[in-house]
Design a protein around this motif. Structure first.
Motif, mmCIF file in Angstrom:
data_model
loop_
_atom_site.group_PDB
_atom_site.id
_atom_site.type_symbol
_atom_site.label_atom_id
_atom_site.label_comp_id
_atom_site.label_asym_id
_atom_site.label_seq_id
_atom_site.Cartn_x
_atom_site.Cartn_y
_atom_site.Cartn_z
ATOM 1 N N GLU A 65 0.832 -1.191 0.000
ATOM 2 C CA GLU A 65 0.000 0.000 0.000
ATOM 3 C C GLU A 65 0.872 1.249 0.000
ATOM 4 O OE1 GLU A 65 -2.838 -0.085 3.128
ATOM 5 O OE2 GLU A 65 -3.822 -1.926 2.415
ATOM 6 N N THR A 66 0.540 2.194 -0.814
ATOM 7 C CA THR A 66 1.343 3.404 -0.986
ATOM 8 C C THR A 66 1.389 4.234 0.295
ATOM 9 O OG1 THR A 66 0.936 3.538 -3.352
ATOM 10 C CG2 THR A 66 1.478 5.598 -2.220
ATOM 11 N N VAL A 67 2.586 4.722 0.610
ATOM 12 C CA VAL A 67 2.755 5.656 1.723
ATOM 13 C C VAL A 67 3.348 6.948 1.178
ATOM 14 C CG1 VAL A 67 3.023 3.887 3.504
ATOM 15 C CG2 VAL A 67 5.045 4.702 2.269
ATOM 16 N N CYS A 68 3.047 8.042 1.860
ATOM 17 C CA CYS A 68 3.658 9.324 1.519
ATOM 18 C C CYS A 68 4.843 9.579 2.442
ATOM 19 C CB CYS A 68 2.608 10.429 1.600
ATOM 20 S SG CYS A 68 1.366 10.341 0.281
ATOM 21 N N GLY A 69 5.381 10.782 2.406
ATOM 22 C CA GLY A 69 6.584 11.081 3.171
ATOM 23 C C GLY A 69 6.339 11.119 4.668
ATOM 24 N N GLY A 70 7.356 10.693 5.435
ATOM 25 C CA GLY A 70 7.259 10.752 6.882
ATOM 26 C C GLY A 70 7.187 12.186 7.373
ATOM 27 N N GLU A 71 6.337 12.442 8.351
ATOM 28 C CA GLU A 71 6.149 13.787 8.878
ATOM 29 C C GLU A 71 6.475 13.873 10.367
ATOM 30 O OE1 GLU A 71 2.847 16.159 6.911
ATOM 31 O OE2 GLU A 71 2.043 14.120 6.726
ATOM 32 N N ASP A 72 7.196 12.887 10.877
ATOM 33 C CA ASP A 72 7.553 12.861 12.296
ATOM 34 C C ASP A 72 9.063 12.865 12.474
ATOM 35 O OD1 ASP A 72 4.949 12.778 13.237
ATOM 36 O OD2 ASP A 72 4.858 10.587 13.170
ATOM 37 N N LEU A 73 9.489 13.457 13.577
ATOM 38 C CA LEU A 73 10.858 13.334 14.069
ATOM 39 C C LEU A 73 10.789 12.426 15.290
ATOM 40 C CD1 LEU A 73 13.870 14.110 14.275
ATOM 41 C CD2 LEU A 73 13.155 16.148 15.574
ATOM 42 N N LEU A 74 11.500 11.306 15.240
ATOM 43 C CA LEU A 74 11.444 10.317 16.301
ATOM 44 C C LEU A 74 12.540 10.578 17.328
ATOM 45 C CD1 LEU A 74 9.842 9.124 13.913
ATOM 46 C CD2 LEU A 74 10.758 6.888 14.499
ATOM 47 N N LYS A 75 12.281 10.178 18.550
ATOM 48 C CA LYS A 75 13.280 10.268 19.603
ATOM 49 C C LYS A 75 13.185 9.011 20.451
ATOM 50 C CE LYS A 75 14.798 13.071 23.580
ATOM 51 N NZ LYS A 75 14.454 14.237 24.465
ATOM 52 N N PHE A 76 14.251 8.213 20.441
ATOM 53 C CA PHE A 76 14.311 6.990 21.227
ATOM 54 C C PHE A 76 15.215 7.208 22.439
ATOM 55 C CE2 PHE A 76 13.421 3.440 17.868
ATOM 56 C CZ PHE A 76 12.184 4.011 17.599
ATOM 57 N N GLY A 109 3.065 6.278 -6.102
ATOM 58 C CA GLY A 109 1.615 6.391 -6.037
ATOM 59 C C GLY A 109 1.136 7.488 -5.115
ATOM 60 N N CYS A 110 2.021 8.041 -4.270
ATOM 61 C CA CYS A 110 1.631 9.173 -3.427
ATOM 62 C C CYS A 110 1.439 10.398 -4.333
ATOM 63 C CB CYS A 110 2.686 9.453 -2.372
ATOM 64 S SG CYS A 110 2.356 10.932 -1.376
ATOM 65 N N GLU A 111 0.340 11.104 -4.147
ATOM 66 C CA GLU A 111 0.000 12.197 -5.055
ATOM 67 C C GLU A 111 0.351 13.573 -4.498
ATOM 68 O OE1 GLU A 111 -4.086 11.712 -6.045
ATOM 69 O OE2 GLU A 111 -3.746 9.859 -7.193
ATOM 70 N N ARG A 112 1.100 13.634 -3.412
ATOM 71 C CA ARG A 112 1.477 14.937 -2.881
ATOM 72 C C ARG A 112 2.563 15.571 -3.756
ATOM 73 N NH1 ARG A 112 1.747 15.310 3.539
ATOM 74 N NH2 ARG A 112 1.485 17.475 2.882
ATOM 75 N N GLN A 126 5.746 16.523 -4.475
ATOM 76 C CA GLN A 126 7.070 16.229 -3.942
ATOM 77 C C GLN A 126 8.031 17.391 -4.143
ATOM 78 O OE1 GLN A 126 9.260 13.052 -5.891
ATOM 79 N NE2 GLN A 126 9.963 12.295 -3.898
ATOM 80 N N ASP A 127 7.956 18.046 -5.274
ATOM 81 C CA ASP A 127 8.884 19.150 -5.540
ATOM 82 C C ASP A 127 8.715 20.273 -4.522
ATOM 83 O OD1 ASP A 127 10.861 20.452 -7.414
ATOM 84 O OD2 ASP A 127 9.237 21.919 -7.492
ATOM 85 N N ARG A 128 7.495 20.583 -4.170
ATOM 86 C CA ARG A 128 7.250 21.667 -3.216
ATOM 87 C C ARG A 128 7.686 21.285 -1.804
ATOM 88 N NH1 ARG A 128 3.298 22.885 0.303
ATOM 89 N NH2 ARG A 128 2.067 21.077 -0.338
ATOM 90 N N LEU A 129 7.612 19.985 -1.472
ATOM 91 C CA LEU A 129 7.881 19.536 -0.109
ATOM 92 C C LEU A 129 9.342 19.147 0.114
ATOM 93 C CD1 LEU A 129 4.669 17.374 0.248
ATOM 94 C CD2 LEU A 129 5.150 19.506 1.466
ATOM 95 N N SER A 130 10.208 19.374 -0.880
ATOM 96 C CA SER A 130 11.601 18.925 -0.784
ATOM 97 C C SER A 130 12.585 20.093 -0.873
ATOM 98 C CB SER A 130 11.900 17.920 -1.898
ATOM 99 O OG SER A 130 11.715 18.510 -3.172
ATOM 100 N N ARG A 131 12.185 21.247 -0.326
ATOM 101 C CA ARG A 131 13.018 22.444 -0.454
ATOM 102 C C ARG A 131 13.215 23.152 0.891
ATOM 103 N NH1 ARG A 131 13.935 24.017 -5.620
ATOM 104 N NH2 ARG A 131 12.805 22.893 -7.255
ATOM 105 N N SER A 132 13.360 22.360 1.943
ATOM 106 C CA SER A 132 13.478 23.011 3.252
ATOM 107 C C SER A 132 14.252 22.151 4.234
ATOM 108 C CB SER A 132 12.086 23.305 3.826
ATOM 109 O OG SER A 132 11.440 22.095 4.191
ATOM 110 N N VAL A 133 14.620 22.781 5.336
ATOM 111 C CA VAL A 133 15.089 22.072 6.515
ATOM 112 C C VAL A 133 14.166 22.456 7.668
ATOM 113 C CG1 VAL A 133 17.498 21.913 5.785
ATOM 114 C CG2 VAL A 133 16.746 23.884 7.134
ATOM 115 N N SER A 134 14.082 21.572 8.663
ATOM 116 C CA SER A 134 13.260 21.818 9.840
ATOM 117 C C SER A 134 14.144 21.900 11.073
ATOM 118 C CB SER A 134 12.223 20.701 10.016
ATOM 119 O OG SER A 134 11.347 20.652 8.913
ATOM 120 N N GLN A 135 13.675 22.638 12.064
ATOM 121 C CA GLN A 135 14.432 22.856 13.289
ATOM 122 C C GLN A 135 13.517 22.607 14.487
ATOM 123 O OE1 GLN A 135 15.753 26.887 13.754
ATOM 124 N NE2 GLN A 135 17.010 26.478 15.567
ATOM 125 N N PHE A 136 14.023 21.830 15.465
ATOM 126 C CA PHE A 136 13.290 21.525 16.681
ATOM 127 C C PHE A 136 14.165 21.840 17.889
ATOM 128 C CE2 PHE A 136 11.278 19.040 13.459
ATOM 129 C CZ PHE A 136 9.957 18.862 13.845
#
Length: 660
Positions: free
Chosen positions: A308-319, A362-365, A367-377
């Motif tokens: 089943e198709t998945v889109c990009g991960g939207e979580d930052l994990l911490k173990f 198969g993910c229809e989001r 991708q070009d728009r969502l691949s131009r950044s860095v995130s900070q936490f």
């Protein structure tokens, strides 16, 4: 040989609820009691001297004996001691005796020596000290134990104690829940390897069998060990040494089951961690904070069915250091989407993530728009970047992301063949560095050397670009066997180490995910590692052995030895670094320390990308893709941790590695 009885995990001994009649040497009235039982080969060990220690809080701080007692004929003991005021103090037991209480001694020392690290919850409760708890102690504390002393700076020994509790349950002497259950248990060979190591120690049943064990467990250039605890430590520190004969000795006993049916490639213990079990999907890389927690990035959103198709991960994990979700984790927001290989902590403790835009077929989001950044936490997992991420500096399909010691963030833009530098971590000041002249083509990973310079792998040009601390291009380095490079790491001596995949085409620029898949399935894998010195000089040829197979991630440990994650072959490789004094006797720079043909293999591994070493000396690998991936959801689902295998590295890793 005396009769053996098989230990069953979870066995209970109610007799330990009363105080032992054994003599106890301890402090004045008002002390608490530590009850327990010592067994060897499944039988009580009578007359053993049992000591309770507190681990030292630094390399020069020796362990302290808190109390001691002799075990009774049924193996029980009762130690009275004063509990340390520090609730995080690491407490452990060491029991010394002779096989079957026969009084056999080797070179003036009891040959049977066993240990157990006490869980905080088990202090003053009954515990068991046996071969399983000894193996757990020896492997988890391999980088901190000298004889009977455990010592090291925080958080190393404290986190190592947590790992010991994932292997053995000190309250029963059985298998710990983490090792017993999926994704471990019968899904990998680690549990069977663990039991075989326990059987190896149980083989010390008399003078001849002990001497055989000690002869085989001798470290190169050293005298044979004089007890089973030191033998276990030697095996943990040189797991590829005399594997076959040690396996044959382990087969002489069947106290602990199930055990291995054939010799392993090496005596390593690899634990799989999955957090809450519904979050890891294509982990790409990780970074450790000062407490040894692992901050992990995901290619994809979690999906149980690879069809089943998945889109990009939207979580930052911490173990946590023992593989559980940290409080509040996973974290979301800040523009995180389909992170690839880029994650780092800066000197303030903030975490930065490169949003590559991975998503399943198969993910229809967009991708070009969502691949131009860095995130900070921030250190609590709160997003500091906006919902679209930081977009300054012409970021495009970012892969490697690292911080330097001044807090500047460096980003390898695999999508437009440039590097973004964020001075002092201020996104609005970001600058794009385009070296021109074809010097960068699909840049992938970055490391910062001892001079503060950034080194960037250029996959398509098979070279490495060196940038001054201010971003000015210094030189391009080719040769030395650099070939389709992926990961890069600096050591503490001014060198950098390059992982040469030989075949990988990252799916950025004009390369598609189908091109990438075809490249990794190629039968031709010119896998190697190249060392480049501070002046850009390379050897005549690369280092090509050590079990390398599609090298990807690369890390340097606290002894400046080199570790390589492989995208094929289910293995990790260890190479002797530039400081040969820290390598086994006779090794040269670049020579494999892991088995030359296979590396350290594990059936817990799949296709690995990120590799990092924590402050306890555990080697963490990201199971990024499945061995046979489906492009709808190709992601692996585990972090795999080789216990106590490397020299510890201070965290967070900013620039070259340092010992804690």
């Amino acid at each position: 040989m005396r009769r053996r009885c098989v230990l069953v995990a979870g066995a209970v001994f109610a007799a330990l609820t009363t105080t032992s009649a054994a003599g106890s040497e301890g402090p004045e009235p008002g002390a608490v009691h530590q009850l327990g039982e010592v067994t060897h080969g499944g039988e009580p060990l009578a007359g053993a001297r049992v000591r309770l220690y507190r681990a030292g809080d630094g390399w020069d701080a020796p362990a302290t004996v808190l109390g001691s007692a002799r075990s009774t004929p049924d193996g029980r003991f009762d130690i009275r001691y004063r509990r340390p005021s520090d609730p995080d103090a690491v407490l452990y037991l060491v029991a010394d005796g002779g096989p079957g209480g026969q009084g056999y001694r080797s070179a003036g020392r009891d040959p049977v020596s066993m240990a157990a690290v006490l869980p905080v919850s088990a202090r003053s409760r009954a515990v068991v000290v046996n071969e399983r708890t000894t193996v757990a102690t020896a492997f988890s504390m391999a980088q901190f134990m000298d004889g009977r002393d455990i010592a090291g700076p925080r958080p190393g020994p404290r986190n190592a104690a947590l790992t010991a509790h994932n292997l053995a349950d000190a309250t029963t002497g059985g298998i710990a829940r983490v090792l017993a259950a999926p994704p471990n248990g019968d899904r990998t060979s680690t549990l069977r390897t663990f039991n075989s190591l326990a059987n190896l120690l149980a083989s010390c049943a008399g003078p001849k069998t002990c001497q055989r064990l000690f002869r085989l467990a001798r470290s190169d250039g050293q005298r044979p060990p004089r007890d089973t605890l030191q033998a276990a430590l030697n095996v943990a520190r040189a797991p590829g040494h005399r594997v076959d004969p040690l396996f044959r000795v382990s087969r002489t006993e069947n106290v602990f089951a199930p055990a291995l049916g054939a010799a392993p490639d090496a005596w390593t213990l690899a634990l799989s961690y999955v957090g809450n079990g519904r979050e890891l999907d294509g982990p790409g890389n990780l970074a450790f904070d000062a407490d040894g927690n692992a901050w992990i990035i995901n290619n994809y959103e979690f999906g149980a069915d690879p069809r089943e198709t998945v889109c990009g991960g939207e979580d930052l994990l911490k173990f946590t250091p023992d593989g559980r979700d940290a409080p509040g984790a996973p974290f979301s927001g800040g523009g995180v989407y389909g992170a690839g290989y880029g994650v780092t902590l800066d000197p303030k403790g903030d975490t930065w993530v490169g949003n590559f835009g991975f998503q399943g077929r198969g993910c229809e989001r967009n991708q070009d728009r969502l691949s131009r950044s860095v995130s900070q936490f921030d250190s609590q997992g709160r997003p500091l970047s906006p919902r679209t991420g930081w977009r300054f500096g012409d970021i495009s399909r970012p892969q490697g992301v690292v911080s330097d010691r001044d807090g500047s963030i460096w980003v390898a833009n695999c999508g437009n063949d440039t590097v973004t530098r964020i001075p002092d971590g201020v996104p609005s000041d970001a600058e794009n560095i385009d070296p021109g002249s074809g010097l960068l083509a699909e840049p992938f990973a970055i490391t910062v050397d001892t001079r503060g310079r950034a080194w960037v792998t250029s996959n398509r040009t098979s070279s490495v670009l060196v940038l001054a601390p201010d971003g000015t291009p210094v030189r391009s380095v080719g040769g030395g066997g650099i070939d389709a490079p992926m990961g890069i790491a600096s050591d503490g001596l001014g060198n950098v180490w390059v992982a040469n995949s030989g075949i990988v085409q990252p799916p950025c620029g004009d390369a598609s995910i189908e091109d990438f898949l075809q490249s990794i399935l190629s039968p031709d894998t010119d896998a190697s590692v190249t060392m480049v010195d501070a002046e850009g000089a390379t050897p005549d040829g690369p280092f090509e052995n050590g079990g390398l197979h599609i090298p990807w991630g690369i890390a340097v440990d606290g002894d400046n030895n080199v570790w390589v994650a492989n995208f094929g072959g289910q293995r990790v490789a260890q190479l002797c670094g530039a400081d040969t004094a820290t390598c086994p006797p006779g090794h040269r720079t670049g020579q494999p320390i892991s088995p030359a043909d296979t590396g350290y293999t594990s059936d817990a591994l799949v296709r690995n990308t990120g590799i990092q070493i924590d402050p306890s000396g555990n080697v963490w690998l990201a199971n990024n893709w499945r061995t046979r991936p489906r492009l709808t959801n190709p992601g692996g689902r585990e972090m795999v941790v080789f216990v106590g295998l490397a020299a510890p590295v201070a965290a967070p890793l900013i620039g070259p590695p340092q010992r804690p």
